[in-house]
Design a protein around this motif. Sequence first.
Motif, PDB file in Angstrom:
ATOM      1  N   ALA A 272       0.991  -0.915   0.280  1.00 57.85           N
ATOM      2  CA  ALA A 272       0.427  -0.050   0.071  1.00 57.85           C
ATOM      3  C   ALA A 272       0.565   1.314   0.314  1.00 57.85           C
ATOM      4  O   ALA A 272       0.860   2.440  -0.672  1.00 57.85           O
ATOM      5  CB  ALA A 272      -0.801   0.015   1.584  1.00 57.85           C
ATOM      6  N   GLN A 273       1.792   1.449   0.840  1.00 56.17           N
ATOM      7  CA  GLN A 273       2.780   2.983   0.775  1.00 56.17           C
ATOM      8  C   GLN A 273       3.958   2.426  -0.663  1.00 56.17           C
ATOM      9  O   GLN A 273       3.672   3.722  -0.863  1.00 56.17           O
ATOM     10  CB  GLN A 273       4.195   2.047   1.815  1.00 56.17           C
ATOM     11  N   SER A 274       3.632   1.953  -1.338  1.00 53.88           N
ATOM     12  CA  SER A 274       4.372   1.525  -2.627  1.00 53.88           C
ATOM     13  C   SER A 274       3.727   2.117  -2.976  1.00 53.88           C
ATOM     14  O   SER A 274       3.714   2.713  -3.864  1.00 53.88           O
ATOM     15  CB  SER A 274       4.691  -0.099  -3.084  1.00 53.88           C
ATOM     16  N   ARG A 275       2.324   1.916  -3.442  1.00 51.18           N
ATOM     17  CA  ARG A 275       1.382   2.558  -4.228  1.00 51.18           C
ATOM     18  C   ARG A 275       0.785   3.760  -3.984  1.00 51.18           C
ATOM     19  O   ARG A 275       0.754   4.521  -4.684  1.00 51.18           O
ATOM     20  CB  ARG A 275       0.051   1.653  -3.972  1.00 51.18           C
ATOM     21  N   LEU A 276       1.330   4.429  -2.944  1.00 46.76           N
ATOM     22  CA  LEU A 276       1.072   5.780  -2.647  1.00 46.76           C
ATOM     23  C   LEU A 276       2.305   6.555  -2.727  1.00 46.76           C
ATOM     24  O   LEU A 276       2.172   7.486  -3.679  1.00 46.76           O
ATOM     25  CB  LEU A 276       1.502   5.435  -0.191  1.00 46.76           C
ATOM     26  N   LYS A 277       3.447   6.038  -3.055  1.00 42.79           N
ATOM     27  CA  LYS A 277       4.167   6.296  -3.582  1.00 42.79           C
ATOM     28  C   LYS A 277       4.163   7.198  -5.122  1.00 42.79           C
ATOM     29  O   LYS A 277       4.606   8.133  -5.784  1.00 42.79           O
ATOM     30  CB  LYS A 277       5.728   5.920  -3.608  1.00 42.79           C
ATOM     31  N   MET A 278       3.561   5.885  -5.451  1.00 47.51           N
ATOM     32  CA  MET A 278       3.235   5.533  -7.211  1.00 47.51           C
ATOM     33  C   MET A 278       2.158   6.913  -7.653  1.00 47.51           C
ATOM     34  O   MET A 278       2.438   7.422  -8.652  1.00 47.51           O
ATOM     35  CB  MET A 278       3.541   4.557  -8.018  1.00 47.51           C
ATOM     36  N   LEU A 279       1.069   6.739  -6.480  1.00 47.42           N
ATOM     37  CA  LEU A 279       0.255   7.923  -7.292  1.00 47.42           C
ATOM     38  C   LEU A 279       1.076   9.178  -7.063  1.00 47.42           C
ATOM     39  O   LEU A 279       0.728  10.367  -7.713  1.00 47.42           O
ATOM     40  CB  LEU A 279      -1.132   8.047  -5.821  1.00 47.42           C
ATOM     41  N   ALA A 280       1.967   9.437  -5.764  1.00 39.77           N
ATOM     42  CA  ALA A 280       2.437  10.924  -5.484  1.00 39.77           C
ATOM     43  C   ALA A 280       3.376  11.339  -7.282  1.00 39.77           C
ATOM     44  O   ALA A 280       3.406  12.571  -7.869  1.00 39.77           O
ATOM     45  CB  ALA A 280       3.677  10.767  -4.793  1.00 39.77           C
ATOM     46  N   ARG A 281       4.151  10.145  -7.640  1.00 41.87           N
ATOM     47  CA  ARG A 281       5.156  10.393  -9.224  1.00 41.87           C
ATOM     48  C   ARG A 281       4.023  10.467 -10.084  1.00 41.87           C
ATOM     49  O   ARG A 281       4.984  10.546 -11.199  1.00 41.87           O
ATOM     50  CB  ARG A 281       5.779   9.621  -8.900  1.00 41.87           C
ATOM     51  N   LEU A 282       2.477  10.171 -10.207  1.00 42.94           N
ATOM     52  CA  LEU A 282       2.196  10.005 -11.363  1.00 42.94           C
ATOM     53  C   LEU A 282       1.842  11.883 -11.966  1.00 42.94           C
ATOM     54  O   LEU A 282       1.677  12.694 -10.919  1.00 42.94           O
ATOM     55  CB  LEU A 282       0.338   9.865 -10.806  1.00 42.94           C
ATOM     56  N   PRO A 283       2.238  12.073 -13.202  1.00 46.03           N
ATOM     57  CA  PRO A 283       2.686  13.238 -13.678  1.00 46.03           C
ATOM     58  C   PRO A 283       1.050  14.167 -13.513  1.00 46.03           C
ATOM     59  O   PRO A 283      -0.224  13.272 -14.409  1.00 46.03           O
ATOM     60  CB  PRO A 283       2.674  13.151 -15.075  1.00 46.03           C
ATOM     61  N   PRO A 284       0.448  15.898 -12.957  1.00 44.13           N
ATOM     62  CA  PRO A 284      -0.327  15.976 -13.240  1.00 44.13           C
ATOM     63  C   PRO A 284      -0.453  15.889 -14.869  1.00 44.13           C
ATOM     64  O   PRO A 284      -0.433  16.930 -15.474  1.00 44.13           O
ATOM     65  CB  PRO A 284      -0.872  17.395 -12.181  1.00 44.13           C
ATOM     66  N   VAL A 285      -1.774  16.228 -15.756  1.00 46.01           N
ATOM     67  CA  VAL A 285      -2.409  16.533 -16.432  1.00 46.01           C
ATOM     68  C   VAL A 285      -3.777  17.022 -17.033  1.00 46.01           C
ATOM     69  O   VAL A 285      -4.801  16.291 -16.363  1.00 46.01           O
ATOM     70  CB  VAL A 285      -2.536  14.752 -17.971  1.00 46.01           C
ATOM     71  N   SER A 286      -3.948  18.306 -16.812  1.00 46.44           N
ATOM     72  CA  SER A 286      -4.943  18.945 -16.884  1.00 46.44           C
ATOM     73  C   SER A 286      -6.213  18.509 -18.486  1.00 46.44           C
ATOM     74  O   SER A 286      -5.700  18.357 -19.267  1.00 46.44           O
ATOM     75  CB  SER A 286      -4.611  20.656 -17.138  1.00 46.44           C
ATOM     76  N   ALA A 287      -7.386  18.555 -18.222  1.00 49.89           N
ATOM     77  CA  ALA A 287      -8.002  18.585 -18.741  1.00 49.89           C
ATOM     78  C   ALA A 287      -8.025  19.331 -19.800  1.00 49.89           C
ATOM     79  O   ALA A 287      -7.693  20.312 -19.989  1.00 49.89           O
ATOM     80  CB  ALA A 287      -9.634  18.856 -18.564  1.00 49.89           C
ATOM     81  N   VAL A 288      -8.392  19.651 -21.111  1.00 46.34           N
ATOM     82  CA  VAL A 288      -8.169  20.159 -22.925  1.00 46.34           C
ATOM     83  C   VAL A 288      -9.154  21.977 -22.328  1.00 46.34           C
ATOM     84  O   VAL A 288     -10.613  21.477 -21.907  1.00 46.34           O
ATOM     85  CB  VAL A 288      -8.365  19.320 -23.203  1.00 46.34           C
ATOM     86  N   ALA A 289      -8.716  22.574 -22.364  1.00 51.23           N
ATOM     87  CA  ALA A 289      -9.656  23.510 -21.991  1.00 51.23           C
ATOM     88  C   ALA A 289     -10.165  24.025 -23.534  1.00 51.23           C
ATOM     89  O   ALA A 289      -9.497  23.947 -24.459  1.00 51.23           O
ATOM     90  CB  ALA A 289      -8.360  25.175 -22.099  1.00 51.23           C
ATOM     91  N   ILE A 290     -11.655  23.976 -23.045  1.00 51.57           N
ATOM     92  CA  ILE A 290     -12.444  24.526 -24.515  1.00 51.57           C
ATOM     93  C   ILE A 290     -12.885  25.581 -24.455  1.00 51.57           C
ATOM     94  O   ILE A 290     -13.383  26.206 -22.860  1.00 51.57           O
ATOM     95  CB  ILE A 290     -13.572  23.790 -24.452  1.00 51.57           C
ATOM     96  N   GLU A 291     -12.906  26.072 -25.851  1.00 54.98           N
ATOM     97  CA  GLU A 291     -13.171  27.731 -25.835  1.00 54.98           C
ATOM     98  C   GLU A 291     -14.017  27.777 -26.159  1.00 54.98           C
ATOM     99  O   GLU A 291     -14.733  27.390 -27.711  1.00 54.98           O
ATOM    100  CB  GLU A 291     -12.012  28.695 -26.605  1.00 54.98           C
ATOM    101  N   HIS A 292     -15.276  28.345 -25.774  1.00 52.09           N
ATOM    102  CA  HIS A 292     -16.846  27.773 -26.367  1.00 52.09           C
ATOM    103  C   HIS A 292     -16.965  29.583 -27.106  1.00 52.09           C
ATOM    104  O   HIS A 292     -16.549  30.479 -26.471  1.00 52.09           O
ATOM    105  CB  HIS A 292     -17.492  28.157 -24.710  1.00 52.09           C
ATOM    106  N   THR A 293     -17.530  29.938 -27.830  1.00 50.33           N
ATOM    107  CA  THR A 293     -18.505  30.680 -28.441  1.00 50.33           C
ATOM    108  C   THR A 293     -19.455  30.673 -28.773  1.00 50.33           C
ATOM    109  O   THR A 293     -20.098  30.398 -29.282  1.00 50.33           O
ATOM    110  CB  THR A 293     -17.233  30.467 -30.087  1.00 50.33           C
ATOM    111  N   THR A 294     -19.890  31.964 -28.764  1.00 52.08           N
ATOM    112  CA  THR A 294     -21.955  31.619 -28.430  1.00 52.08           C
ATOM    113  C   THR A 294     -22.371  32.256 -29.727  1.00 52.08           C
ATOM    114  O   THR A 294     -21.203  32.798 -30.689  1.00 52.08           O
ATOM    115  CB  THR A 294     -21.991  33.211 -27.175  1.00 52.08           C
TER     116      THR A 294
END
Length: 624
Positions: A272-294
Amino acid sequence: MLQINDLTFDAWGRRFFDHASVSVPPGAKVGLVGRNGVGKSTLFKLILGELPAGDGEIGYPKQARLASVDQEHPATPVPLLDTVLAADVERDRLLAALETAEPEQMGEIYARLSEIGADRAPSRAAEILSGLGFRQDDLARPMAEFSGGWRMRVALAAALFAEPDILLLDEPTNYLDLEGALWLESRLKKYPHTAVVISHDREILNNSCDHILHLIDGKLTLYPGGYDAFERQREEKAKVQEATRAKVEAQRAHLQSFVDRFRAKASKATQAQSRLKMLARLPPVSAVAIEHTTPFVLPSPDRPLAPPLVRLEGVTTGYDGVPILKGMNLRLDLDDRIGLLGVNGAGKSTFAKLVAGALPAMTGHLARSARLKVGWFHQHQIEALDPDDTPLDIIRREMPEASEAARRSRLAQYGLGAAKVETRVENLSGGERARLLLNLVAAEAPHLLILDEPTNHLDIDSRRALLDALNDYQGAVILITHDRSLMELVADRLWLAADGTIKPFEGDMDDYARFVVERAKQAGKAPTQIRAAEPDPPPKPAPARAKVPTGPARRRAEAAEAALARASQALADIDRALTDPGVFAENPAKAADLGRRREAAQAALEAAELEWLEAVEAYEAMKG
């Protein structure tokens, strides 16, 4: 040539750049794009040193010359041609030095003048001025005689003539007509040094730029190619980013599930501790920014009028008894999409006023349908807005009987949300004011829309939204614009204002673009002939190259496709009802009625399919 490293800049309570970096190759023609208000003009001011840079660095060679066009040229007594020639500082300095030079120095000065092509400078300056819309007899006029808009063109001409190492242009086509924009597109393509252009003109970004610099969320990203290539690359990048994000999130959820299940078990604590370290190392990937046009709201007229909407027979019009346009013989029908061409001052806006009913015919016969409703948009409307008004004040006058909720809902449809409805007009962006007025002039579903430079303040996505709305609109359109892409995709026929009249132009935009560039070249050949004759009107191309109006056929195909979709849906609804066993058991009469309706729906579907096939074949044949 131009290097931006880790730029961070905060001002006016917001962050414009957040550790932004980019390297612009020498000689690149770069289109700087991004939504209105993201900081494109601010970046120019930072490059020029007009704003103090925050953290980070903006660098370019010490000897590099920078120039921008951000204000009109002063109203001086200096002649136009001399004003532009003075922009070449070295040539100006060398010519001045000749006045006082010793004989032994003159040879060196003349050699340098020859090296920089000083003898060709008047011709080159005259060509640039002609391309930007100036006449031969303007070259000797003092700057003080030109209006502010024309002095802006002089500032642009001076910058192009001086050929700085880094040229910064902020929406250069906003004060140009279509002819000037076509010429500038050709000129930028051949510019010998680095140029960065803020523009929402898709044609310039495609045809003149070899890189697109995208500003979003405070970051700068450079893409090779024109705007179409940028859109494709960005779409691919977004797909990869979204796939990566989904993969990382799935892995994160899997690891978190293991930790949640086994953290409390001694036998699994290490894993479990090993998995927690793996979680911490996962890179943050932001969601695709969608530009809405009215989208724009351009309702079509409820009932078509009998043709023609407007007919002109030998019509002359003008102001205070002075004719501007003479002998016009034209006809406008409900399905016409007219692109109106011509240099500034040729009478395009005068013609718009005539058709809109704001200017009478002096002679000739002008026939107009008695029930004709016209929606007329022009730039003076934006300038005439009361700066203390709010969108809510304006919509109250337009919808006096409506409820407050209905007014706010209408403004939301126009792209003005709750945060903007009570904002004073002077604090709205040009794009927001243009959106409000464009939607208002079309609010009563006019039979004819007259749009005089509707895109000046719109970003590139809003221009696409306007294009979509115009293609859905089922009325006539007269379009005056410097946006070549909008003109090509909306107009079915071209009319040319020239030589004091308006006549159909039997070519397409490519023919017209070639004429504009060639006219500027011819003007540059004899800059000293101040009173040279006006250029001949553009020659009519050979019949084989004439552009066939495809608008009616296209709209027939679109209408047939919509009718086919409705017929298919109607048949599907009946089939869905017939699959219910209860219909036959509980209501046999209804079941019989459904059977009869299905036969009729099937026949309607077959007829719709036949009409769609014929319409598409006719449209494809006309395009071919």
